[in-house]
Design an enzyme around this catalytic site. Structure first.
Site, short mmCIF file in Angstrom:
data_model
loop_
_atom_site.label_atom_id
_atom_site.label_comp_id
_atom_site.label_asym_id
_atom_site.label_seq_id
_atom_site.Cartn_x
_atom_site.Cartn_y
_atom_site.Cartn_z
N TYR A 69 26.70 7.16 100.06
CA TYR A 69 27.92 7.71 100.66
C TYR A 69 27.52 8.89 101.55
O TYR A 69 27.47 10.03 101.11
CB TYR A 69 28.89 8.20 99.58
CG TYR A 69 29.59 7.12 98.78
CD1 TYR A 69 29.49 5.78 99.12
CD2 TYR A 69 30.36 7.46 97.67
CE1 TYR A 69 30.13 4.80 98.37
CE2 TYR A 69 31.01 6.48 96.92
CZ TYR A 69 30.89 5.16 97.28
OH TYR A 69 31.54 4.20 96.55
N PHE A 215 39.44 0.64 96.06
CA PHE A 215 40.38 0.23 97.10
C PHE A 215 41.76 -0.05 96.51
O PHE A 215 42.49 -0.91 97.00
CB PHE A 215 39.89 -0.99 97.89
CG PHE A 215 38.57 -0.79 98.58
CD1 PHE A 215 38.22 0.45 99.10
CD2 PHE A 215 37.67 -1.83 98.71
CE1 PHE A 215 37.00 0.63 99.75
CE2 PHE A 215 36.46 -1.67 99.36
CZ PHE A 215 36.12 -0.42 99.88
N GLY A 219 43.98 -1.23 99.62
CA GLY A 219 44.25 -2.66 99.66
C GLY A 219 43.36 -3.36 100.66
O GLY A 219 42.15 -3.19 100.68
#
Length: 299
Positions: A69, A215, A219
């Site tokens: 990340y 998520f 979505g």
């Protein structure tokens, strides 16, 4: 709801092995940029550090991160280290290994089993830790994860890692891992719009394993965030409670089982407060049925 007074503890707790965490946690991916990893513009460094510190003040004691990340100018692990070290005794930092990116941010081939130790050590160095609380093996399309998970189990035996989990996994992967070492969590994509993970949700419940959706707010937008027009059903429930659609989505996630942990990520202080407050939102059976109709009708 008065968001500013609500603690992450309101959502209840779950045990990750011998580590107790509040069911509302924090995902660090978005701290590095507004979109996926090296794309987009990162939020202000000071603001990102402030969000992490505020999360802990609000009772968040489960932070999800990874060495991959990072953006051109931000590393999630470095931000966590700068903001929160020395770490509180009850803070659980969860990392994941498997995927690999080069210095420019491009994805390269996933790690071989013999390269996982290097990835674990990189997380240790960036976070300033002598061991990692929990490491998830991110499944990268393998039919069998036994060799990779076995390599992590050796690092667990060596004391570099306390607990193990898997991510992006199918039930067969869970069975393979459990033959090698205890699995304390499964981190999979799961949301109101992506209900295909119900089998793993149930398998984790049966084994007393934490199910950690990612998520869950975005979505179909995935790394890029929420890009869709919100469903009418979500908006209706949000209006009825005087909350945001994102809070409804998080409340729905948490009500899928006491073993479900949420790790919403944000670089914005107001969104953080709202996300934590979602742990106090209780949806009725009628509202849950209304929301479930989204998944049943989704393609």
């Amino acid at each position: 709801m008065t968001s500013h007074t609500i603690s992450a503890a309101t959502a209840g707790t779950w045990m990750l092995g011998d580590l107790r965490v509040n069911r509302i946690g924090f995902g660090a991916m978005r701290l590095t940029g507004s979109a996926a990893f090296h794309q987009g513009t990162p939020s202000d460094r000071g603001q990102a550090i402030g969000v992490l510190r505020r999360a802990v003040e609000l009772g968040v004691n489960h932070i999800d991160t990874a060495a991959f990340y990072f953006s051109r100018v931000r590393s999630a692990n470095e931000l966590i280290n700068s903001a929160l070290a020395p770490y509180a005794d009850d803070l659980v930092i969860v990392t994941k290994v498997g995927p690999a990116r080069d210095a420019s941010g491009e994805w390269v081939t996933s790690a071989r089993p013999d390269q996982l130790r290097g990835q674990v050590e990189e997380n240790l160095r960036q976070l300033g830790r002598d061991h990692l609380d929990l490491v998830n093996l991110r499944v990268m399309g393998q039919n069998s994860i036994s060799e990779h998970f076995g390599a992590l189990a050796q690092l667990r035996d060596a004391g570099l890692v306390r607990h193990l989990g898997i991510s992006g996994a199918r039930p067969k992967h869970l069975a393979q891992a459990q033959e090698i070492a205890p699995v304390v969590c499964v981190q999979n994509r799961y949301s109101l719009d992506a209900p295909g993970g119900d089998e793993m949700l149930r398998a984790c419940a049966a084994h007393g394993i934490a199910f950690v959706p990612f998520f869950s707010i975005a979505g179909k937008g995935r790394e890029s965030g929420a890009v869709r027009a919100e469903h009418d059903q979500v908006r209706a429930v949000a209006r009825a409670h005087g909350v945001s659609p994102a809070q409804v989505r998080l409340a729905w996630i948490l009500q899928q089982g006491s073993h479900v942990l949420a790790i919403p990520g944000t670089g914005k202080p107001d969104h953080l407060v709202d996300n934590v407050a979602a742990g106090a939102l209780r949806l009725t059976e009628e509202e849950l049925q209304l929301l479930n109709s989204i998944g049943h009708s989704a393609s």
